[in-house]
Design an enzyme around this catalytic site. Structure first.
Site, PDB file in Angstrom:
ATOM      1  CE  LYS A 249      -3.074   2.634   3.146  1.00  0.00           C
ATOM      2  NZ  LYS A 249      -3.916   2.613   4.361  1.00  0.00           N
ATOM      3  CG  ASP A 254      -5.426   7.933   4.714  1.00  0.00           C
ATOM      4  OD1 ASP A 254      -6.362   8.528   4.136  1.00  0.00           O
ATOM      5  OD2 ASP A 254      -5.588   6.934   5.456  1.00  0.00           O
ATOM      6  CE  LYS A 261      -6.403   8.678   8.290  1.00  0.00           C
ATOM      7  NZ  LYS A 261      -7.096   7.602   8.996  1.00  0.00           N
ATOM      8  CG  ASP A 272      -1.788   5.293   5.093  1.00  0.00           C
ATOM      9  OD1 ASP A 272      -1.623   4.235   5.740  1.00  0.00           O
ATOM     10  OD2 ASP A 272      -2.873   5.629   4.593  1.00  0.00           O
ATOM     11  CG  ASP A 331      -9.749   7.482   6.868  1.00  0.00           C
ATOM     12  OD1 ASP A 331      -8.677   7.452   6.227  1.00  0.00           O
ATOM     13  OD2 ASP A 331      -9.813   7.653   8.098  1.00  0.00           O
ATOM     14  CD  GLU A 333      -6.567   5.187   2.667  1.00  0.00           C
ATOM     15  OE1 GLU A 333      -7.529   5.263   3.448  1.00  0.00           O
ATOM     16  OE2 GLU A 333      -5.402   4.966   3.041  1.00  0.00           O
ATOM     17  NE  ARG A 335     -10.630  -1.223   4.138  1.00  0.00           N
ATOM     18  CZ  ARG A 335     -11.209  -1.373   5.317  1.00  0.00           C
ATOM     19  NH1 ARG A 335     -12.361  -2.005   5.425  1.00  0.00           N
ATOM     20  NH2 ARG A 335     -10.632  -0.916   6.408  1.00  0.00           N
TER      21      ARG A 335
HETATM   22  N1  BES Z   1      -4.089   4.567   7.070  1.00  0.00           N
HETATM   23  C1  BES Z   1      -5.183   4.271   7.895  1.00  0.00           C
HETATM   24  C2  BES Z   1      -4.863   3.270   9.012  1.00  0.00           C
HETATM   25  C3  BES Z   1      -3.827   3.705  10.015  1.00  0.00           C
HETATM   26  C4  BES Z   1      -4.211   4.249  11.227  1.00  0.00           C
HETATM   27  C5  BES Z   1      -2.482   3.512   9.783  1.00  0.00           C
HETATM   28  C6  BES Z   1      -3.273   4.624  12.160  1.00  0.00           C
HETATM   29  C7  BES Z   1      -1.533   3.881  10.725  1.00  0.00           C
HETATM   30  C8  BES Z   1      -1.920   4.420  11.906  1.00  0.00           C
HETATM   31  C9  BES Z   1      -6.341   3.682   7.071  1.00  0.00           C
HETATM   32  O1  BES Z   1      -6.415   4.126   5.766  1.00  0.00           O
HETATM   33  C10 BES Z   1      -7.601   4.094   7.746  1.00  0.00           C
HETATM   34  O2  BES Z   1      -7.863   5.259   7.791  1.00  0.00           O
HETATM   35  N2  BES Z   1      -8.345   3.111   8.259  1.00  0.00           N
HETATM   36  C11 BES Z   1      -9.547   3.376   8.960  1.00  0.00           C
HETATM   37  C12 BES Z   1     -10.560   2.372   8.478  1.00  0.00           C
HETATM   38  C13 BES Z   1     -11.977   2.702   8.896  1.00  0.00           C
HETATM   39  C14 BES Z   1     -12.480   3.930   8.181  1.00  0.00           C
HETATM   40  C15 BES Z   1     -12.853   1.511   8.565  1.00  0.00           C
HETATM   41  C16 BES Z   1      -9.272   3.199  10.452  1.00  0.00           C
HETATM   42  O3  BES Z   1      -8.463   2.342  10.819  1.00  0.00           O
HETATM   43  O4  BES Z   1      -9.821   3.946  11.237  1.00  0.00           O
HETATM   44 ZN    ZN Z   2      -4.609   4.763   4.887  1.00  0.00          ZN
HETATM   45 ZN    ZN Z   3      -7.540   5.955   5.541  1.00  0.00          ZN
END
Ligand code: BES
Ligand code: ZN
Ligand code: ZN
Length: 484
Positions: A249, A254, A261, A272, A331, A333, A335
């Protein structure tokens, strides 16, 4: 940093500068008689009686110019034990004024384990700092001249250097801020890896559109930067046998997109793209050490921004696989990027296995903190290989469940699936279930959620904080132990 390590047969300044010697765990110094003068020997044999021997590294100030440093090796010391001692050495001496050392490898008795090599390797890994944007660089130059017979072989030195350079390349990429390492710049940097012998293919937006990579493109469409899929091939076997595939990824920043966020959770999102950076660093290492395997790295590079053209919650996209996805949260994203990259990798390269790496979910940090990456896999053998490689080099993974009952949670009313789970809970698992839907031909596959591992605020055994490079050594070990 910078650390200079030289290997010589002897050194004329030997008796005038700092000297590193290895002893056994009981600090039995009689073995050192032949390496130091009799005055020095009696000096330390007196002092050692009143020294706390629980420490692994003990320093004796012989004069203003010379320290004798004794490093204790347990009988059963492992390679990673030796690496950690090297890292500890760096921490103890990085701020010293006179930082020139001789390391006498003849003081080691257990030659076979290549402990000097691992000691220096650990020291180098720990010494990495990212100070490109500091106008005042740190001054700690450590210079070590390794003398004696128990030095690593030239083959081992190439291997250590390849792993170090790969890891440092990963750390450099992860450390870069989003304004510098956006997808256009990232793609350019990957193109430079041709010089190491990798075959690089860069698919830009125009090509990706033609190919139908709409979930990947969807994530990047709010950004003024381009979106890319980059493949890196290493053909170490010079034949057509199936490659090992690594997918990463690469979300350069992000923001969350329209599902923005909060500020507190956004500032870290420069890392990210760590999953992709691990894939890149690994591929570089394999090329530098001319690994006897075929491997391919595939990374999806995008920037997730809000904007007039950004994805909206509720948008429906058709992925490269043909399956449709309702984007309920922009968010989630990572996946979407991996979905297209996984299907493409499986179809195009028909690999022996696919391992993907991603900073995919905050939920994995809740589960495993910064001790283990989350491992999700359709294959027990691959999982066990990853677990044992991780234990061995101390970049650990913990297997988490996949199950059709979790899979149901991402079914969508309006499309084949939705990108978040509708009941909540098991956020890392439902993300993995989503990815699994894009492995179409039952290829052995493992997903590593490295959100808690890629970046360290306080530093770990072999890093001094910041980008860790977690994953490069793990996957290199997996390859060395089982596929080379
Ligand atoms: N890049 C984030 C996940 C992340 C969080 C990486 C903290 C490193 C540290 C990912 O894209 C994300 O935002 N995931 C969300 C998913 C949710 C919207 C289902 C999350 O983990 O909150
Ligand atoms: Zn992300
Ligand atoms: Zn995200």
């Amino acid at each position: 940093m910078p650390i200079a390590i030289n290997y010589k047969n002897n050194n004329s300044k030997k008796n005038m500068i700092n000297l590193i010697l290895f002893v056994d765990e009981k600090f039995n110094i009689s073995t050192l008689r032949k390496h130091i003068s009799s005055q020095e020997y009696s000096f330390i044999s007196d002092l050692i009686k009143s020294t706390d021997l629980k420490k692994k590294i003990i320093t004796f100030d012989i004069s203003s110019k010379r320290k004798l440093i004794l490093v204790a090796l347990n009988k059963n010391i492992t390679n990673s034990g030796a690496e950690k001692l090297g890292a500890k050495f760096y921490d103890l001496f990085k701020d010293s004024k006179k930082n020139e050392y001789i390391l006498n490898s003849d003081s080691i008795s257990a030659v076979s384990k290549n402990l000097v090599g691992y000691f220096v390797h650990g020291l180098r890994l720990k010494s990495y700092v990212f100070e490109k944007y500091k106008t005042k660089k740190s001054k700690n130059n450590i210079s070590i001249t390794v003398i004696g017979k128990n030095k690593p072989s030239s083959k081992d030195l190439i291997r250590f250097k390849a792993i170090e350079e790969g890891t440092f390349f990963t750390r450099d990429l992860v450390s870069e801020p989003g304004n510098v390492l956006h997808p256009d710049e990232y793609a350019k940097r990957l193109s430079s890896l041709k010089k190491d012998g990798l075959k690089i293919n860069i698919y830009d937006e125009k090509k990706l559109k033609k190919m139908g990579m709409n979930t990947l493109l969807g994530v990047g469409q709010g950004s003024i930067r381009g979106s890319y899929l980059v493949t890196m091939e290493w053909n170490g076997l010079k034949d057509k046998s199936k490659p090992l595939a690594f997918v990463g990824k690469g979300v350069c920043f992000d923001t969350g997109g329209i599902s923005l966020k909060p500020a507190k959770f956004m500032e870290d999102m420069t890392y990210d793209m760590a999953g992709s950076a691990v894939v890149v660093g690994l591929m570089k290492s394999l090329a530098l050490r001319k690994a006897k395997i075929n491997a391919v790295g595939v990374v999806g590079l995008v920037e997730n921004m809000p904007g007039g053209n950004a994805l909206r919650p509720g948008d429906i996209l058709k992925s490269y696989s043909g399956k449709t996805v309702e984007v309920l949260n922009t968010d989630a994203e990572g996946r979407l990027v991996l979905a297209d990259a996984l299907t493409y990798t499986e179809e195009k390269f028909k690999p022996k296995f696919i391992v993907d790496l991603a900073t995919l979910t905050g939920a994995i940090i809740v589960s495993l903190g910064s001790e283990y990456a989350g491992l999700f896999s359709n294959d027990d053998k691959l999982s066990n290989q990853l677990i044992s490689a991780g234990e061995n080099i101390e970049e650990r993974v913990w297997r988490m469940p996949l199950n059709k009952n979790f899979d149901k949670l991402i079914d969508s009313k309006n499309a084949d699936m939705q990108n978040i789970n509708y009941v909540g809970g098991a956020g890392s698992t439902t993300a993995a279930q989503f990815l699994q839907r894009f492995i179409l031909n039952k290829t052995p596959w493992a997903h590593l959620d490295i959100a808690g591992m890629a970046f360290s605020k306080y530093g770990g055994a072999l890093n001094s904080g910041g980008a860790t490079g977690y994953g490069v050594r793990l996957l290199n070990k997996l390859i060395e132990d089982h596929y080379e």
